[in-house]
Enzyme design. Structure first.
Site, PDB file in Angstrom:
ATOM      1  CG  ASP A  13    -121.329  81.842   6.668  1.00 56.59           C
ATOM      2  OD1 ASP A  13    -120.314  81.448   6.435  1.00 56.59           O
ATOM      3  OD2 ASP A  13    -121.710  82.354   7.897  1.00 56.59           O
ATOM      4  CG  HIS A  14    -121.634  85.801   4.190  1.00 57.86           C
ATOM      5  ND1 HIS A  14    -122.681  85.306   5.197  1.00 57.86           N
ATOM      6  CD2 HIS A  14    -121.226  86.715   5.179  1.00 57.86           C
ATOM      7  CE1 HIS A  14    -122.636  85.947   6.255  1.00 57.86           C
ATOM      8  NE2 HIS A  14    -121.884  86.881   6.272  1.00 57.86           N
ATOM      9  N   GLY A  71    -117.975  81.487   9.510  1.00 57.75           N
ATOM     10  CA  GLY A  71    -116.800  82.356  10.058  1.00 57.75           C
ATOM     11  C   GLY A  71    -115.881  81.497  11.101  1.00 57.75           C
ATOM     12  CB  THR A  72    -116.499  81.051  14.709  1.00 60.86           C
ATOM     13  OG1 THR A  72    -117.799  80.742  14.584  1.00 60.86           O
ATOM     14  CG2 THR A  72    -115.993  82.688  15.020  1.00 60.86           C
ATOM     15  N   GLY A  73    -116.966  78.677  12.739  1.00 65.79           N
ATOM     16  CA  GLY A  73    -117.479  77.177  12.808  1.00 65.79           C
ATOM     17  C   GLY A  73    -118.504  76.957  13.861  1.00 65.79           C
ATOM     18  CG  HIS A 103    -111.256  58.951  20.946  1.00 67.18           C
ATOM     19  ND1 HIS A 103    -110.835  59.214  22.340  1.00 67.18           N
ATOM     20  CD2 HIS A 103    -110.324  57.913  20.437  1.00 67.18           C
ATOM     21  CE1 HIS A 103    -109.798  58.522  22.382  1.00 67.18           C
ATOM     22  NE2 HIS A 103    -109.578  57.745  21.376  1.00 67.18           N
ATOM     23  CG  ASN A 104    -115.480  62.236  19.324  1.00 68.52           C
ATOM     24  OD1 ASN A 104    -114.712  63.055  19.195  1.00 68.52           O
ATOM     25  ND2 ASN A 104    -115.994  61.995  20.505  1.00 68.52           N
ATOM     26  NE  ARG A 114    -115.692  86.490   8.875  1.00 66.27           N
ATOM     27  CZ  ARG A 114    -117.056  86.957   9.176  1.00 66.27           C
ATOM     28  NH1 ARG A 114    -117.697  86.918  10.432  1.00 66.27           N
ATOM     29  NH2 ARG A 114    -117.772  87.462   8.348  1.00 66.27           N
ATOM     30  NE  ARG A 137    -111.296  54.096  25.657  1.00 59.74           N
ATOM     31  CZ  ARG A 137    -110.441  53.854  24.842  1.00 59.74           C
ATOM     32  NH1 ARG A 137    -110.248  52.674  23.889  1.00 59.74           N
ATOM     33  NH2 ARG A 137    -109.653  54.943  24.694  1.00 59.74           N
ATOM     34  CG  HIS A 138    -113.924  55.406  21.340  1.00 64.22           C
ATOM     35  ND1 HIS A 138    -113.739  56.295  22.578  1.00 64.22           N
ATOM     36  CD2 HIS A 138    -112.676  54.831  21.238  1.00 64.22           C
ATOM     37  CE1 HIS A 138    -112.676  56.105  22.935  1.00 64.22           C
ATOM     38  NE2 HIS A 138    -111.746  55.347  22.304  1.00 64.22           N
ATOM     39  NE  ARG A 141    -116.476  55.547  26.701  1.00 68.74           N
ATOM     40  CZ  ARG A 141    -115.304  55.692  26.988  1.00 68.74           C
ATOM     41  NH1 ARG A 141    -114.312  56.242  26.097  1.00 68.74           N
ATOM     42  NH2 ARG A 141    -114.592  54.968  27.929  1.00 68.74           N
TER      43      ARG A 141
HETATM   44  C1  RB5 Z   1    -121.376  85.600  10.015  1.00 72.89           C
HETATM   45  O1  RB5 Z   1    -120.912  86.850  10.205  1.00 72.89           O
HETATM   46  C2  RB5 Z   1    -120.812  84.568  11.206  1.00 72.89           C
HETATM   47  O2  RB5 Z   1    -121.540  85.119  12.235  1.00 72.89           O
HETATM   48  C3  RB5 Z   1    -120.893  83.292  11.013  1.00 72.89           C
HETATM   49  O3  RB5 Z   1    -119.989  83.005   9.683  1.00 72.89           O
HETATM   50  C4  RB5 Z   1    -120.364  82.133  11.833  1.00 72.89           C
HETATM   51  O4  RB5 Z   1    -119.143  82.526  12.411  1.00 72.89           O
HETATM   52  C5  RB5 Z   1    -121.495  81.962  12.839  1.00 72.89           C
HETATM   53  O5  RB5 Z   1    -121.185  81.139  13.781  1.00 72.89           O
END
Ligand code: RB5
Length: 150
Positions: A13-14, A71-73, A103-104, A114, A137-138, A141
């Site tokens: 995203d942005h 931003g956070t993933g 493992h996954n 961010r 084993r993985h 699963r």
């Molecule tokens: C965008 O502001 C933010 O919400 C997005 O990038 C993300 O972190 C969502 O999980």
């Protein structure tokens, strides 16, 4: 090295657009083709739309592996893991990236633009590309993932 060098589909995203551009360049420099489905600027968009594009392409098998960034993933990993056969791993540290492969057998790498700097992101990408799945084993699963409905 990422053995078969199959193309990677990438989206953000942005909020993670700047990191997505750098990660894309980094992967291309490794000799791996990248399909970039956007976003293409820092103008506000819904991460959901981009997560759906990447995850659906991995889900159908059109792409073996994908990378998603927001931003956070968090949002991207929530969206991506709604899709059958997708094992999206939110990795903002190196150990998670390695384990998500061993493992996954993660097939989508998710990072938070961010949260992490460029250098760490490149290390995570390299580890994720180069670390093989251990199987054994993985395997049984992760096969159970695709039996889940509800
Ligand atoms: C965008 O502001 C933010 O919400 C997005 O990038 C993300 O972190 C969502 O999980």
């Amino acid at each position: 090295m990422y053995k078969n060098k199959t193309p990677i589909i990438i989206g953000s995203d942005h909020a993670a657009y700047p990191l997505k551009e750098k990660v894309k360049k980094y992967i291309i420099e490794k000799g791996i083709d990248v399909k970039d489905i956007g976003a293409f600027s820092e103008d506000s968009v819904d991460y959901t739309d981009y997560g759906i594009k990447v995850a659906s392409s991995v889900s159908t098998g059109e792409f073996e592996r994908g990378i998603l960034l927001c931003g956070t993933g968090l949002g991207m990993s929530m969206v991506a893991n709604r899709f059958n056969h997708v094992r999206a791993a939110l990795c903002n540290d190196l150990f998670s990236a390695i384990m998500s492969r061993q493992h996954n057998n993660s097939n989508i790498l998710v990072m938070g633009g961010r949260l992490i700097g460029d250098g760490l992101a490149f290390e995570i990408v390299t580890a994720w590309l180069e670390t093989p799945f251990e199987g054994g084993r993985h395997q049984s699963r992760i096969e159970k993932f695709d039996t889940i409905s509800g």
